[in-house]
Design a protein around this motif. Structure first.
Motif, PDB file in Angstrom:
ATOM      1  N   GLN A 133       0.819  -1.209   0.000  1.00  0.00           N
ATOM      2  CA  GLN A 133       0.000   0.000   0.000  1.00  0.00           C
ATOM      3  C   GLN A 133       0.856   1.265   0.000  1.00  0.00           C
ATOM      4  O   GLN A 133       0.513   2.250  -0.651  1.00  0.00           O
ATOM      5  CB  GLN A 133      -0.920  -0.019   1.223  1.00  0.00           C
ATOM      6  N   LEU A 134       1.985   1.223   0.715  1.00  0.00           N
ATOM      7  CA  LEU A 134       2.886   2.363   0.683  1.00  0.00           C
ATOM      8  C   LEU A 134       3.459   2.553  -0.719  1.00  0.00           C
ATOM      9  O   LEU A 134       3.562   3.681  -1.214  1.00  0.00           O
ATOM     10  CB  LEU A 134       4.016   2.175   1.697  1.00  0.00           C
ATOM     11  N   ALA A 135       3.801   1.450  -1.381  1.00  0.00           N
ATOM     12  CA  ALA A 135       4.349   1.531  -2.746  1.00  0.00           C
ATOM     13  C   ALA A 135       3.303   2.058  -3.721  1.00  0.00           C
ATOM     14  O   ALA A 135       3.630   2.779  -4.665  1.00  0.00           O
ATOM     15  CB  ALA A 135       4.846   0.155  -3.177  1.00  0.00           C
ATOM     16  N   GLU A 136       2.035   1.726  -3.497  1.00  0.00           N
ATOM     17  CA  GLU A 136       0.977   2.257  -4.354  1.00  0.00           C
ATOM     18  C   GLU A 136       0.825   3.764  -4.141  1.00  0.00           C
ATOM     19  O   GLU A 136       0.572   4.505  -5.097  1.00  0.00           O
ATOM     20  CB  GLU A 136      -0.340   1.548  -4.053  1.00  0.00           C
ATOM     21  N   LYS A 137       0.995   4.186  -2.899  1.00  0.00           N
ATOM     22  CA  LYS A 137       0.865   5.609  -2.581  1.00  0.00           C
ATOM     23  C   LYS A 137       2.061   6.395  -3.096  1.00  0.00           C
ATOM     24  O   LYS A 137       1.903   7.501  -3.627  1.00  0.00           O
ATOM     25  CB  LYS A 137       0.728   5.779  -1.060  1.00  0.00           C
ATOM     26  N   GLU A 138       3.253   5.821  -2.940  1.00  0.00           N
ATOM     27  CA  GLU A 138       4.489   6.489  -3.366  1.00  0.00           C
ATOM     28  C   GLU A 138       5.322   5.504  -4.196  1.00  0.00           C
ATOM     29  O   GLU A 138       6.280   4.904  -3.711  1.00  0.00           O
ATOM     30  CB  GLU A 138       5.291   6.981  -2.163  1.00  0.00           C
ATOM     31  N   PRO A 139       4.969   5.329  -5.463  1.00  0.00           N
ATOM     32  CA  PRO A 139       5.616   4.286  -6.279  1.00  0.00           C
ATOM     33  C   PRO A 139       7.093   4.526  -6.556  1.00  0.00           C
ATOM     34  O   PRO A 139       7.792   3.589  -6.949  1.00  0.00           O
ATOM     35  CB  PRO A 139       4.796   4.306  -7.576  1.00  0.00           C
ATOM     36  N   HIS A 140       7.585   5.734  -6.343  1.00  0.00           N
ATOM     37  CA  HIS A 140       8.977   6.007  -6.648  1.00  0.00           C
ATOM     38  C   HIS A 140       9.880   6.030  -5.416  1.00  0.00           C
ATOM     39  O   HIS A 140      11.062   6.347  -5.533  1.00  0.00           O
ATOM     40  CB  HIS A 140       9.083   7.326  -7.428  1.00  0.00           C
ATOM     41  N   LEU A 141       9.320   5.670  -4.245  1.00  0.00           N
ATOM     42  CA  LEU A 141      10.167   5.409  -3.096  1.00  0.00           C
ATOM     43  C   LEU A 141      10.878   4.075  -3.286  1.00  0.00           C
ATOM     44  O   LEU A 141      10.378   3.177  -3.980  1.00  0.00           O
ATOM     45  CB  LEU A 141       9.348   5.357  -1.802  1.00  0.00           C
ATOM     46  N   SER A 142      12.022   3.914  -2.649  1.00  0.00           N
ATOM     47  CA  SER A 142      12.740   2.642  -2.715  1.00  0.00           C
ATOM     48  C   SER A 142      11.985   1.591  -1.906  1.00  0.00           C
ATOM     49  O   SER A 142      10.993   1.879  -1.224  1.00  0.00           O
ATOM     50  CB  SER A 142      14.153   2.804  -2.145  1.00  0.00           C
ATOM     51  N   ASN A 143      12.471   0.379  -1.960  1.00  0.00           N
ATOM     52  CA  ASN A 143      11.837  -0.715  -1.209  1.00  0.00           C
ATOM     53  C   ASN A 143      12.456  -0.894   0.175  1.00  0.00           C
ATOM     54  O   ASN A 143      12.378  -1.974   0.755  1.00  0.00           O
ATOM     55  CB  ASN A 143      11.913  -2.019  -2.005  1.00  0.00           C
ATOM     56  N   ASP A 144      13.053   0.160   0.714  1.00  0.00           N
ATOM     57  CA  ASP A 144      13.654   0.101   2.049  1.00  0.00           C
ATOM     58  C   ASP A 144      12.615   0.051   3.163  1.00  0.00           C
ATOM     59  O   ASP A 144      12.957  -0.219   4.311  1.00  0.00           O
ATOM     60  CB  ASP A 144      14.543   1.329   2.291  1.00  0.00           C
ATOM     61  N   PHE A 145      11.350   0.298   2.828  1.00  0.00           N
ATOM     62  CA  PHE A 145      10.338   0.473   3.855  1.00  0.00           C
ATOM     63  C   PHE A 145       9.392  -0.716   3.936  1.00  0.00           C
ATOM     64  O   PHE A 145       8.949  -1.257   2.908  1.00  0.00           O
ATOM     65  CB  PHE A 145       9.549   1.761   3.592  1.00  0.00           C
ATOM     66  N   VAL A 146       9.053  -1.094   5.175  1.00  0.00           N
ATOM     67  CA  VAL A 146       8.144  -2.228   5.397  1.00  0.00           C
ATOM     68  C   VAL A 146       6.691  -1.791   5.435  1.00  0.00           C
ATOM     69  O   VAL A 146       5.778  -2.619   5.366  1.00  0.00           O
ATOM     70  CB  VAL A 146       8.492  -2.961   6.704  1.00  0.00           C
ATOM     71  N   GLY A 147       6.449  -0.489   5.552  1.00  0.00           N
ATOM     72  CA  GLY A 147       5.085   0.018   5.600  1.00  0.00           C
ATOM     73  C   GLY A 147       5.063   1.463   6.027  1.00  0.00           C
ATOM     74  O   GLY A 147       6.098   2.141   6.075  1.00  0.00           O
ATOM     75  N   GLY A 148       3.878   1.945   6.342  1.00  0.00           N
ATOM     76  CA  GLY A 148       3.743   3.350   6.711  1.00  0.00           C
ATOM     77  C   GLY A 148       2.502   3.600   7.541  1.00  0.00           C
ATOM     78  O   GLY A 148       1.703   2.687   7.810  1.00  0.00           O
ATOM     79  N   LEU A 149       2.333   4.848   7.927  1.00  0.00           N
ATOM     80  CA  LEU A 149       1.156   5.298   8.664  1.00  0.00           C
ATOM     81  C   LEU A 149       0.816   6.685   8.148  1.00  0.00           C
ATOM     82  O   LEU A 149       1.665   7.588   8.171  1.00  0.00           O
ATOM     83  CB  LEU A 149       1.434   5.326  10.162  1.00  0.00           C
ATOM     84  N   THR A 150      -0.398   6.844   7.659  1.00  0.00           N
ATOM     85  CA  THR A 150      -0.840   8.135   7.142  1.00  0.00           C
ATOM     86  C   THR A 150      -1.803   8.793   8.110  1.00  0.00           C
ATOM     87  O   THR A 150      -2.835   8.212   8.462  1.00  0.00           O
ATOM     88  CB  THR A 150      -1.531   7.973   5.776  1.00  0.00           C
ATOM     89  N   TRP A 151      -1.441   9.994   8.552  1.00  0.00           N
ATOM     90  CA  TRP A 151      -2.360  10.830   9.321  1.00  0.00           C
ATOM     91  C   TRP A 151      -3.250  11.541   8.311  1.00  0.00           C
ATOM     92  O   TRP A 151      -2.754  12.302   7.484  1.00  0.00           O
ATOM     93  CB  TRP A 151      -1.598  11.831  10.171  1.00  0.00           C
ATOM     94  N   VAL A 152      -4.541  11.310   8.370  1.00  0.00           N
ATOM     95  CA  VAL A 152      -5.408  11.729   7.269  1.00  0.00           C
ATOM     96  C   VAL A 152      -5.966  13.141   7.425  1.00  0.00           C
ATOM     97  O   VAL A 152      -6.387  13.751   6.433  1.00  0.00           O
ATOM     98  CB  VAL A 152      -6.577  10.727   7.096  1.00  0.00           C
ATOM     99  N   GLU A 153      -5.966  13.698   8.635  1.00  0.00           N
ATOM    100  CA  GLU A 153      -6.626  14.985   8.849  1.00  0.00           C
ATOM    101  C   GLU A 153      -5.755  16.218   8.604  1.00  0.00           C
ATOM    102  O   GLU A 153      -6.303  17.280   8.273  1.00  0.00           O
ATOM    103  CB  GLU A 153      -7.203  15.035  10.264  1.00  0.00           C
ATOM    104  N   PRO A 154      -4.450  16.176   8.786  1.00  0.00           N
ATOM    105  CA  PRO A 154      -3.654  17.386   8.552  1.00  0.00           C
ATOM    106  C   PRO A 154      -3.755  17.878   7.109  1.00  0.00           C
ATOM    107  O   PRO A 154      -3.983  17.094   6.179  1.00  0.00           O
ATOM    108  CB  PRO A 154      -2.225  16.925   8.878  1.00  0.00           C
ATOM    109  N   TRP A 155      -3.569  19.175   6.950  1.00  0.00           N
ATOM    110  CA  TRP A 155      -3.465  19.784   5.633  1.00  0.00           C
ATOM    111  C   TRP A 155      -2.008  20.129   5.363  1.00  0.00           C
ATOM    112  O   TRP A 155      -1.237  20.401   6.288  1.00  0.00           O
ATOM    113  CB  TRP A 155      -4.296  21.059   5.555  1.00  0.00           C
TER     114      TRP A 155
END
Length: 415
Positions: free
Chosen positions: A173-195
């Motif tokens: 899901q992180l790769a779908e959100k940011e497809p041009h990030l490397s594969n160094d990451f196992v996942g992420g957490l998105t805070w949805v309310e901030p602007w």
């Protein structure tokens, strides 16, 4: 010249305060030695942090403190020569960051954050600058499962206690959100309310234009010339002297240049920060505001390019730049995203004004009529500009405050 109010400091706090005063029919003059939004308000991560109810505390674990002491990190750096001067601030900051005290502070701080989006939204609409805003939150990217699990547990606590919303992302899901990030990451957490803000300086200038439409003025001047008069206060500007019944000190890390001569001694520390803008290689795209959680730097896709921001540098406010954190962060960031050339001639540096209890100073000066304080917002100046401005304007105009601001009163310090 004469006015109802003078606001000293044309960062986001001062500009927002001037706007709210002008909205209430006050004649307002905004004064700064530089152009509006050219100091700390210019260089930040560009987030209105609705999730930021817990202020950034000082590490409590001995092992973590020892790692910071090595002075080789991205998220924190210090000048050894400055340690004696900042030791008292750091000691009180550390004591206020213990778990029990920090939780009490967060409860008092949360109401300010709670109104951050709604108060910005009102000014953004009036200033007609919706084009500068994105409303899709920001993402922490994790390199280890242990880090992700710990941050998710904390996010779940914040959701229970403060009704904050987030989404947990696995690696796919992180790769779908940011497809041009490397594969160094196992996942992420998105805070949805901030602007997020595509150009923080442009947002400040949009608020300045709103101020001018409301009849307010900006002039260059020297805040340190402030003196009392029989009827109020006087300051010298490039356009002559200005007198007003009320004056607001919104000078961020330079507030002591005015408050100290008036007899007020606030223990305000400085966390300096750096940024640089970059192009991208091979037409790659960063879709949203992204933090490399374990390394402690931000990548933000702004109008000027991808802005890389660093953590905190503990140094004397006016010491020369030492952008070692930026160099460290850039080296790591290039391994996880195809950053291109630097777009700025040199790294930008700003200074965040920080109180030892991590909350701003908002309210009337205890020993002077017509003198008001609005500074010490640490990492959340952009976030809290309109909230602070409204609180100060309501107090000056004798209105019932829209929220309880007693936790931020100047009297909480021995002044």
């Amino acid at each position: 010249m004469s006015a109802d109010a003078i606001v000293l400091g044309a960062g986001i706090i001062g500009v927002s305060t001037a706007v709210h005063l002008a909205k209430r029919g006050k004649s307002v003059v905004l004064v700064d030695r530089r152009g509006p939004g050219e100091e700390t308000s210019y260089g930040n991560a560009g987030l209105i942090q609705r999730e930021g109810v817990v202020p950034y505390g000082f590490p409590q674990q001995i092992g973590m403190i020892l790692r910071y002491a090595l002075n080789n990190r991205i998220d924190a750096h210090y000048h050894l020569s400055a340690v004696p001067s900042v030791a008292k601030f750091l000691a009180k900051y550390w004591r206020n960051s213990n778990v029990s005290r920090h939780q009490v502070i967060a409860k008092a701080y949360a109401p300010l954050i709670e109104h951050s989006i709604s108060e910005h939204d009102a000014l953004i609409r009036e200033a007609d600058c919706e084009h500068l805003i994105k409303k899709d939150g920001w993402t922490e990217a994790f390199r280890t499962q242990a880090k992700q699990d710990a941050e998710v547990r904390e996010a779940e606590r914040l959701k229970r206690e403060y009704d904050l919303n987030f989404k947990v992302l696995d690696a796919r899901q992180l790769a779908e959100k940011e497809p041009h990030l490397s594969n160094d990451f196992v996942g992420g957490l998105t805070w949805v309310e901030p602007w997020s803000v595509l150009d923080p300086h442009a947002l400040t200038m949009a608020y300045v234009k709103l101020l001018e439409r409301l009849g307010g003025r900006f002039v260059r001047g020297d805040a340190t010339t402030l003196v009392r008069t029989g009827a109020g206060w006087r300051v010298t500007t490039d356009e002559g002297t200005i007198e007003a019944k009320d004056v607001v000190i919104a000078l961020g890390p330079w507030s002591d240049t005015v408050t100290a001569p008036l007899g007020y001694r606030f223990l305000v520390g400085v966390k300096r920060g750096y940024h640089m803008h970059y192009g991208t290689r091979d037409n790659k795209v960063l879709n949203g505001w992204t933090m490399d959680a374990e390394r402690g730097y931000f990548l933000a896709p702004m109008n000027q390019g991808i802005r890389l921001t660093t953590g905190a540098e503990f140094a004397l406010r006016d010491a020369p730049k030492t952008p070692v954190q930026l160099e460290r962060a850039e080296a790591v960031a290039r391994t996880i995203f195809p950053l291109g050339e630097r777009l700025d001639r040199e790294p930008w540096m700003g200074a965040r004004p920080c109180t030892p209890d991590m909350m701003p100073i908002i309210g009337k000066a205890p020993r002077h009529d017509g003198l008001w304080f609005a500074f010490g917002h640490s990492h959340h100046g952009l976030t809290l500009g309109p909230v602070t401005g409204r609180l100060i304007a309501e107090a000056i105009c004798g209105e019932k405050p829209f929220m309880d601001a007693s936790a931020y009163r100047p009297e909480r310090f021995a002044i």
